[in-house]
Design an enzyme around this catalytic site. Sequence first.
Site, mmCIF file in Angstrom:
data_model
loop_
_atom_site.group_PDB
_atom_site.id
_atom_site.type_symbol
_atom_site.label_atom_id
_atom_site.label_comp_id
_atom_site.label_asym_id
_atom_site.label_seq_id
_atom_site.Cartn_x
_atom_site.Cartn_y
_atom_site.Cartn_z
ATOM 1 N N ASN A 1 -2.792 9.385 -11.864
ATOM 2 C CA ASN A 1 -3.470 10.513 -11.244
ATOM 3 C C ASN A 1 -3.045 10.574 -9.788
ATOM 4 O O ASN A 1 -3.088 9.556 -9.087
ATOM 5 C CB ASN A 1 -4.990 10.343 -11.345
ATOM 6 N N HIS B 1 -1.581 3.637 -8.530
ATOM 7 C CA HIS B 1 -1.900 2.795 -9.684
ATOM 8 C C HIS B 1 -1.567 3.537 -10.962
ATOM 9 O O HIS B 1 -1.657 4.759 -11.031
ATOM 10 C CB HIS B 1 -3.371 2.364 -9.675
ATOM 11 N N THR C 1 -8.955 8.929 -7.526
ATOM 12 C CA THR C 1 -10.158 8.526 -6.777
ATOM 13 C C THR C 1 -9.915 7.328 -5.875
ATOM 14 O O THR C 1 -10.667 7.110 -4.929
ATOM 15 C CB THR C 1 -11.320 8.200 -7.732
ATOM 16 N N GLY D 1 -7.032 14.173 -9.932
ATOM 17 C CA GLY D 1 -8.129 13.283 -10.310
ATOM 18 C C GLY D 1 -8.034 11.888 -9.733
ATOM 19 O O GLY D 1 -8.698 10.968 -10.214
ATOM 20 N N HIS E 1 0.834 -1.203 0.000
ATOM 21 C CA HIS E 1 0.000 0.000 0.000
ATOM 22 C C HIS E 1 0.869 1.253 0.000
ATOM 23 O O HIS E 1 1.514 1.579 0.988
ATOM 24 C CB HIS E 1 -0.942 0.035 1.211
HETATM 25 P P1 DGP Z 1 -8.054 7.099 -10.524
HETATM 26 O O1 DGP Z 1 -9.136 8.065 -10.915
HETATM 27 O O2 DGP Z 1 -6.759 7.355 -11.248
HETATM 28 O O3 DGP Z 1 -7.904 6.986 -9.018
HETATM 29 O O4 DGP Z 1 -8.556 5.696 -11.083
HETATM 30 C C1 DGP Z 1 -9.156 4.695 -10.325
HETATM 31 C C2 DGP Z 1 -9.666 3.667 -11.288
HETATM 32 O O5 DGP Z 1 -9.946 2.488 -10.572
HETATM 33 C C3 DGP Z 1 -10.962 4.042 -12.013
HETATM 34 O O6 DGP Z 1 -10.700 4.110 -13.410
HETATM 35 C C4 DGP Z 1 -11.923 2.911 -11.718
HETATM 36 C C5 DGP Z 1 -11.034 1.832 -11.153
HETATM 37 N N1 DGP Z 1 -11.625 1.029 -10.114
HETATM 38 C C6 DGP Z 1 -12.143 1.478 -8.946
HETATM 39 N N2 DGP Z 1 -12.585 0.448 -8.198
HETATM 40 C C7 DGP Z 1 -12.312 -0.678 -8.908
HETATM 41 C C8 DGP Z 1 -12.520 -2.063 -8.654
HETATM 42 O O7 DGP Z 1 -13.058 -2.480 -7.632
HETATM 43 N N3 DGP Z 1 -12.114 -2.919 -9.633
HETATM 44 C C9 DGP Z 1 -11.530 -2.494 -10.793
HETATM 45 N N4 DGP Z 1 -11.156 -3.423 -11.678
HETATM 46 N N5 DGP Z 1 -11.300 -1.196 -11.054
HETATM 47 C C10 DGP Z 1 -11.700 -0.312 -10.125
#
Ligand code: DGP
Length: 113
Positions: free
Chosen positions: A86, A99, A94, A92, A46
Amino acid sequence: MSECIFCKIAAGEMGTEFLYEDDQVVAFRDLNPVAPVHILVIPKRHIPSANDLTEDDNDLIGHIFGVIRNLAQKENLDQGFRIVNNSGREGGQTVQHLHFHLLGGRQLHWPPG
Ligand code: DGP
């Protein structure tokens, strides 16, 4: 981080299909794809955001970029692709677990919104 969704995914607790896994990282498809290929590559450890990286993480980041390059080749993104990180609210971000988005399979535009 027991409440972190990406920690749960990395631990295999969500049943997410991994496109790649090793001792340091996992890769899986984004839940809400914005391109024909939309893959997330995350460290298993993490790390909240890019703003929390230290010099100790330099090898990890290099490794992640190698994993992304191999995935891009596997996904036939020979016409190009984009790597997105991001960071923070205005960036941005979330999900508060570092990642990298691998995006490709269509013409991508610039600048982003
Ligand atoms: P960011 O906005 O850069 O923090 O992108 C987070 C991304 O994570 C967003 O494109 C959707 C994805 N995401 C969120 N929750 C999950 C999940 O439970 N599974 C998968 N596969 N993707 C997820």
